[in-house]
Design an enzyme around this catalytic site. Structure first.
Site, PDB file in Angstrom:
ATOM      1  N   ASP A  84       2.814  -3.835   5.683  1.00 63.40           N
ATOM      2  CA  ASP A  84       2.414  -2.431   5.611  1.00 63.40           C
ATOM      3  C   ASP A  84       1.047  -2.212   6.224  1.00 63.40           C
ATOM      4  O   ASP A  84       0.253  -3.147   6.390  1.00 63.40           O
ATOM      5  CB  ASP A  84       2.431  -1.930   4.170  1.00 63.40           C
ATOM      6  CG  ASP A  84       1.370  -2.583   3.291  1.00 63.40           C
ATOM      7  OD1 ASP A  84       1.202  -3.813   3.401  1.00 63.40           O
ATOM      8  OD2 ASP A  84       0.729  -1.874   2.497  1.00 63.40           O
ATOM      9  N   GLU A 177       0.817  -4.407   0.481  1.00 62.59           N
ATOM     10  CA  GLU A 177      -0.483  -4.983   0.133  1.00 62.59           C
ATOM     11  C   GLU A 177      -1.550  -3.907   0.074  1.00 62.59           C
ATOM     12  O   GLU A 177      -2.442  -3.952  -0.782  1.00 62.59           O
ATOM     13  CB  GLU A 177      -0.872  -6.061   1.157  1.00 62.59           C
ATOM     14  CG  GLU A 177      -2.085  -6.883   0.778  1.00 62.59           C
ATOM     15  CD  GLU A 177      -3.420  -6.327   1.292  1.00 62.59           C
ATOM     16  OE1 GLU A 177      -4.464  -6.905   0.962  1.00 62.59           O
ATOM     17  OE2 GLU A 177      -3.410  -5.312   2.034  1.00 62.59           O
TER      18      GLU A 177
END
EC number: 3.4.11.4
Length: 407
Positions: A84, A177
């Site tokens: 991400d 994350e």
């Protein structure tokens, strides 16, 4: 060493929007991350020769293995990166490639924004290098697609050069994350290694095994709204109370005034009306005692305000997010010492300092797999001024290769 597929691989990755969503209740938080894992990374892992490739829809992790080709190298080592990107526009990423940067201003496309050494003196460290920047309308996504590209390139190199002896290797690419929940469901049983590394750091040489301990603070304030013309001794302005709460936090304990091992309170959103107001903070510190003291202080502050008001109007909810992984890793510094030795062999000066943030390794370390963090190359991450040096990315690949040969 140069790796001919590294740049193209990285550019392909960053053009795909994998921004995470903190408001989502799914895992991954956005469908684009699962699509990226299944349609881009998984086929590529198969093509470069990884084995036992598995995507777990319950936690969003894509895992693969490369068995050892030497009986002399007995350790099992993992490498982890996240898919991400941060909370900034990631749609339509159009990287610019600046070959042999000669200093001075870099115009970011037609956006009107520029990278200037006056604002970002770190640019001066990259003279003569190939820089990849944004066009000023998005972030770049080097955090952490540079890490994914570096891990993939290292595996590809090992498979193409079977004469290079290496240990057992596992790789994992995970979600979310950036919103702090990516490792919550990490399956350590599916990642059978002695220790691991997140390839999620910044400039050349970063080697980190200390993170913040982190908590989220949600402030809710209840007011009482009456007509302002007749408000004397009747109105209770929730927005004003929220401001009063904030004004009683130490003025120097803010991100913009702290560095090194200093902690902080960070107000990152506030909204409301006279009737009700909300504010969201993050609390960060390195030492357990300081971390606990910060949490206790905001709780006490709310209690004192309520006492003065004569009613329960100020409410705080403090939720721990992750903890300083130092207390796990310092019990056995083997992963840190190994990476440090490899960097020194490569004439890279290790920069061992605390991460003023967290990584997936923070949580994974407490799950039983010590996981320090290694540089991936990104600079000015999480925004339009993000850039990365191709040469630093190449050196990250060198370090990964050095670790698995020295294990």
């Amino acid at each position: 060493m140069t790796y001919e597929t590294l740049l193209e691989r990285f550019l392909n990755y960053v053009k795909i929007n994998t921004r995470s969503n903190p408001a989502s209740t799914t895992t991954p938080s956005t469908k684009s991350q699962a699509d990226f894992a299944l349609t881009v990374l998984k086929p590529e892992m198969e093509a470069i020769g990884l084995q036992d490739i598995h995507y777990n829809p319950a936690n969003g992790y894509l895992i693969g293995s490369l068995p050892a080709n030497s009986s002399k190298l007995t350790r099992k080592i993992g490498f982890i990166a996240h898919m991400d990107t941060a909370d900034f526009n990631a749609e339509g990423v159009a990287p610019q490639i600046i070959e042999s940067y000669q200093g001075g201003e870099i115009k970011l496309g037609q956006s009107g924004y520029s990278l200037c050494p006056e604002d970002f003196p770190n640019l001066n460290q990259y003279l003569g290098q190939t820089l990849i920047t944004t066009d000023g309308t998005t972030l770049l996504g080097a955090d952490d697609k540079s890490g994914i590209a570096e891990i993939m390139t290292a595996i590809e190199f090992l498979v193409a050069n079977p004469q290079i002896e290496h240990c057992d290797i596992k790789v994992a690419f995970g979600p979310d994350e950036e919103i702090g929940v990516g490792a919550d469901k990490f399956d350590v049983n599916a990642f059978d290694v002695d220790f691991a590394y997140t390839i999620d750091g910044g400039p050349l040489g970063e080697l980190q095994y200390e993170t913040f301990s982190a908590a989220a603070l949600e402030l809710k304030v209840l007011g009482r709204n009456v007509h302002p013309g007749t408000a004397k001794n009747q109105m209770i302005n929730a927005l004003q109370l929220a401001m009063d709460f904030h004004s009683q936090l130490p003025v120097d304990d803010r991100p913009e005034k702290t560095d090194g091992y200093q902690g902080f309170y960070h107000l990152h959103s506030m909204s409301g009306t006279v009737e009700e107001a909300q504010a969201s903070y993050i609390i960060r510190d390195f030492e357990d005692s300081s971390f606990e003291a910060r949490k206790a202080f905001v709780t006490q502050l709310a209690e004192e305000m309520n006492s003065q008001l004569g009613a329960e109007r100020v409410f705080v909810t403090v939720t721990d997010q992750y903890y300083n992984m130092k207390k796990v890793i310092e019990k056995d510094m083997t992963p840190v010492n190994l990476a440090k030795a490899v960097m020194e062999d490569l004439a890279i000066k290790p920069v061992i300092e605390p991460i003023r943030g967290g990584t997936d390794g923070s949580k994974i370390s407490f799950m039983g797999i010590p996981t320090p963090n290694i540089f991936a190359g990104g600079e000015n991450m999480h925004g339009r001024f993000e850039f990365v040096s191709l040469q630093t990315m190449e050196k990250a690949v060198d370090v990964i290769l050095g670790i698995v040969q020295k294990a």
